[in-house]
Design an enzyme around this catalytic site. Sequence first.
Site, PDB file in Angstrom:
ATOM      1  CE  LYS A 156      -3.741  -0.153   2.427  1.00 54.34           C
ATOM      2  NZ  LYS A 156      -4.641  -0.234   3.572  1.00 54.34           N
ATOM      3  NE  ARG A 169      -6.579   4.050   5.015  1.00 54.93           N
ATOM      4  CZ  ARG A 169      -7.903   3.966   4.852  1.00 54.93           C
ATOM      5  NH1 ARG A 169      -8.482   2.799   4.841  1.00 54.93           N
ATOM      6  NH2 ARG A 169      -8.611   5.043   4.689  1.00 54.93           N
ATOM      7  N   GLY A 189      -8.029  -6.959   5.145  1.00 52.91           N
ATOM      8  CA  GLY A 189      -8.795  -7.037   6.392  1.00 52.91           C
ATOM      9  C   GLY A 189      -8.117  -7.789   7.518  1.00 52.91           C
ATOM     10  CG  MET A 203      -2.298  -7.126   9.871  1.00 55.44           C
ATOM     11  SD  MET A 203      -0.654  -6.834   9.294  1.00 55.44           S
ATOM     12  CE  MET A 203      -0.900  -6.488   7.599  1.00 55.44           C
ATOM     13  NE  ARG A 216      -6.359  -4.307  -2.472  1.00 53.45           N
ATOM     14  CZ  ARG A 216      -6.825  -4.446  -1.252  1.00 53.45           C
ATOM     15  NH1 ARG A 216      -5.985  -4.491  -0.251  1.00 53.45           N
ATOM     16  NH2 ARG A 216      -8.107  -4.531  -1.012  1.00 53.45           N
ATOM     17  CG  HIS A 226     -14.025 -10.750   4.671  1.00 50.24           C
ATOM     18  ND1 HIS A 226     -14.235 -12.071   5.001  1.00 50.24           N
ATOM     19  CD2 HIS A 226     -12.723 -10.504   4.901  1.00 50.24           C
ATOM     20  CE1 HIS A 226     -13.113 -12.583   5.441  1.00 50.24           C
ATOM     21  NE2 HIS A 226     -12.171 -11.660   5.392  1.00 50.24           N
ATOM     22  NE  ARG A 243       0.934 -49.283 -25.830  1.00 50.62           N
ATOM     23  CZ  ARG A 243       1.187 -49.051 -24.556  1.00 50.62           C
ATOM     24  NH1 ARG A 243       2.298 -48.416 -24.211  1.00 50.62           N
ATOM     25  NH2 ARG A 243       0.349 -49.436 -23.629  1.00 50.62           N
ATOM     26  CB  SER A 280       6.463 -42.738 -28.757  1.00 53.09           C
ATOM     27  OG  SER A 280       5.820 -42.107 -27.686  1.00 53.09           O
ATOM     28  CB  THR A 291       9.491 -41.834 -19.301  1.00 56.80           C
ATOM     29  OG1 THR A 291       8.181 -41.283 -19.182  1.00 56.80           O
ATOM     30  CG2 THR A 291      10.271 -41.087 -20.355  1.00 56.80           C
ATOM     31  CB  CYS A 337       3.668 -41.197 -24.734  1.00 56.74           C
ATOM     32  SG  CYS A 337       4.256 -42.879 -24.909  1.00 56.74           S
ATOM     33  CE1 TYR A 356       4.022 -37.789 -29.236  1.00 54.12           C
ATOM     34  CE2 TYR A 356       5.053 -37.472 -31.386  1.00 54.12           C
ATOM     35  CZ  TYR A 356       4.490 -38.307 -30.428  1.00 54.12           C
ATOM     36  OH  TYR A 356       4.412 -39.652 -30.656  1.00 54.12           O
TER      37      TYR A 356
HETATM   38  C1  PEP Z   1       5.409 -46.169 -20.776  1.00 55.56           C
HETATM   39  O1  PEP Z   1       5.925 -47.242 -20.510  1.00 55.56           O
HETATM   40  O2  PEP Z   1       5.901 -45.088 -20.441  1.00 55.56           O
HETATM   41  C2  PEP Z   1       4.142 -46.109 -21.524  1.00 55.56           C
HETATM   42  C3  PEP Z   1       3.670 -44.950 -21.920  1.00 55.56           C
HETATM   43  O3  PEP Z   1       3.454 -47.246 -21.735  1.00 55.56           O
HETATM   44  P1  PEP Z   1       2.635 -48.033 -20.625  1.00 55.56           P
HETATM   45  O4  PEP Z   1       2.485 -47.131 -19.441  1.00 55.56           O
HETATM   46  O5  PEP Z   1       1.353 -48.398 -21.238  1.00 55.56           O
HETATM   47  O6  PEP Z   1       3.521 -49.192 -20.340  1.00 55.56           O
HETATM   48 MG    MG Z   2       5.294 -49.014 -21.519  1.00 52.80          MG
END
Ligand code: PEP
Ligand code: MG
Length: 875
Positions: free
Chosen positions: A22, A92, A101, A103, A336, A454, A616, A763, A766, A830, A850
Amino acid sequence: MKRWVYLFSEGSKEQRGLLGGKGANLAEMTKLGLPVPTGFTVTTEACLDYLAHHNQLNAEMKQQVAQAVATLAEKTGKTFGDHKNPLLVSVRSGSKFSMPGMMDTVLNLGLNDETVEVLAKNSQNPRFAYDCYRRLLQMFGDVVLGIDNSKFEARITALKKAAGLKYDNELTADHWKRIVSEYKELYVKTIHREFPQDPIDQLYLAIEAVFGSWNNQRAKTYRRIHNISDDLGTAVNIQEMVFGNFGETSGTGVVFTRNPSTGEAGLFGEYLINAQGEDVVAGVRTPKPIKVLAEDLPDQYAQLKAICEKLERHYRDMQDIEFTIERGKLFILQTRNGKRTAKATLKILLDLYSEQIIDEEELVNRIEAKDLEASLHPSFDEKILAKRVPFLTGLAASPGAAVGAAYFSAEAATEAKARGEHVILVREETSPEDIEGIAVSEAVVTSRGGMTSHAAVVARGMGICSVVGCEALTVVNEEKIGTVGKEKIEEGTILSVDGSTGKIYFGEIPLEEVTSTVALDELHAIWDRHSQIKVRANAETPKDIAMGMTLGATGIGLARTEHMFFEKTRLLQFRQLILADTLAERLQVLKELKKVQKQDFKFMYQAAAGKATTVRLLDPPLHEFLPKNDSECREVAKELGKTFNEVKRKTDNLAETNPMLGFRGLRLGVAYPEIYQMQAEAIVEAAVEVAQAENYVITPEIMIPFTIDANEFARVRGAVEEAVQTYLTKNELILNYQIGTMIEIPRACFVAGEIAQHADFFSFGTNDLTQMVLGLSRDDSPRIVNQYLDAGIFADDPFQVIDEAGVGAMMKIAIKNGRKVNPALKIGVCGEAAAHPKSIAFLSQLDINYISCSPFRIPQAQMTLAKAALATSAK
Ligand code: PEP
Ligand code: MG
């Protein structure tokens, strides 16, 4: 000598830490030449010093405050206690981060038994003067000396009753005089102390009280909820009083430069003619919409509008501005950045961008993940809602929809929440003490107060659904009851609250998930411009695909076909397939399965509306599909017309000790090529038919899972391609298609170059890659990972955030090897971890095309990618 005090003319908006938000803004507005009442700020450092030294203002501070008061006197021509022109000030709080509100505030400081007479004479309005004085006595008593405010209010109520009056504004000068003397008696009776007559004593005490209020319970709770540090302290702003209660050409109000609920452009707010300070926000009198000021006081409205535009441009953000008009002269008391709903946040930022107040980079960087998440608020099922009649309506203060049980106090709400209930907090009006109750509630409903009350401001800030000012509702807190005509709301009554329309219903109305927001489309177009890496959806059902598209997916990155077999009759067909003893039997089942799969794929292509779609081929961990015990074997045998022994023997044969590392992915395609061939045919036939019917160009992307080796992949690809080519040739069709693979096994990373000779795309899975690189089972890892997180061995769960050192290093090897052989290779990621902001920080540095994630994570992922790209290009 340390500097504890700054005049408004000496500070700037950059000094929020020292002067509080303020104070810094008052200084900035003074610098901009806006009509700000003159004043000064005692710093947050003074507050911290005060708190650290037994709640004592040191002599240096007092001396600097006195000096600033002298400067104020010079600038205004008014002095403390003067018999001609007495100086009156407001005191204030104001910390670095806004804590509305939480303080304390004291107004009209400087009045005493003598100056009140001068004010009465100067204003020619004794009623006004004594009303001001009693307000000071009341606020000072409550805030500085700890006399319960209800004791003061009780005196007014008693007097009104005795005089047969209903409203405060019917009380005369003599009434207020009587109240003043009663208040003074109250001081002596309750705290055995007189009200201090010397203004400078009043001021020191008020400053101390504001500093002390940093540590009151509600301020502490607010900070905990909003993650504000306890170490910041608050500044105190001392400012010449201006009066909104000087008669019909005076008034006070709060205005947002844009609608904080919807983000709509144009002034939004409320004001009261002939009222002071907190009257508007306290919700005691019902204020008028700001647009009406254009009729009441047109010149002042025009000036206010111009100032609002100037401040918004200057701060490059929607402003929440407090103003007062004293006998026709407009003053700005505060500005503000306004709190707003998540939906409004997006709209406001987009509008500021299109009005060229902020640039594209600022737009991208200013949206936070939580704004996106909250913008995906639920709403009620429209069809059911249309049949329901609300029993109560109020102001739609904070959007969203909520269902829960009514409770009438913060404590009751908190207890109910702890019992696992969904809670709707119902109050006459809320105050800062209610903050904990609001935080645990699904919705807040009040019977009084406007859009800036409020309840409205706090609920909106927290993203909690809220309806305020339900005038037909009477709340009797002691009886834990609310009445609306003959209807009763009791503790535990189930209510459905629509914060977007202000309507409230008895009973439960089912909630619907968010389907579309206009702002998201625009944002995606912008994010897309900045990030090379796109975002696709992991989805296979038409509903999830549609949601993915609504939320900005550029395509489907992973449609897991085994998920299409969880439904009961499909499961049976799938079991028949894996339990088949002969090729002939398998082909028979496949013929049936192809029909349903083809229909599945047609739905998918329609939902994806021509966008890239990676399907897949089956990757079933077999244990998820086999009968689990003898009784299931018996049931399956019956359903398939086999004997129990046949099913049992086959099931035992297929059982694996380690199914996640077993007969998965293309192991199935090597053993039974006809299964993948059936799927490939279904994919291609569906693509051809939908492309023809809808006039889309569809290039099917067929993905083979779990590849270990280039020869293995080449062999399965060959079988799949043979089926596809046979169909195309037979029907004299030409269709572009791609066949690629998941990279989810460490060996595949090392031999990615060889695999890339046969694959059109990669792809990264992970999930499996993490399982195998870390040697931690996907299914059993949580116990181990939690232990490692607790012990500080892991910073993050590697199944949620990509493990850069291990999994990430493998990915880099695979990308390098793959791209060397095939520079045009399309590469995606993915696994579940792909969309985590920390993973994205890493993935955005890789040469990939991607990432693919669940639909609701798409906006965040795309935004984080755009931010990462901007940060990289800024380096
Ligand atoms: C993975 O293994 O990362 C994957 C996307 O396939 P899933 O989870 O179906 O094994
Ligand atoms: Mg997999």
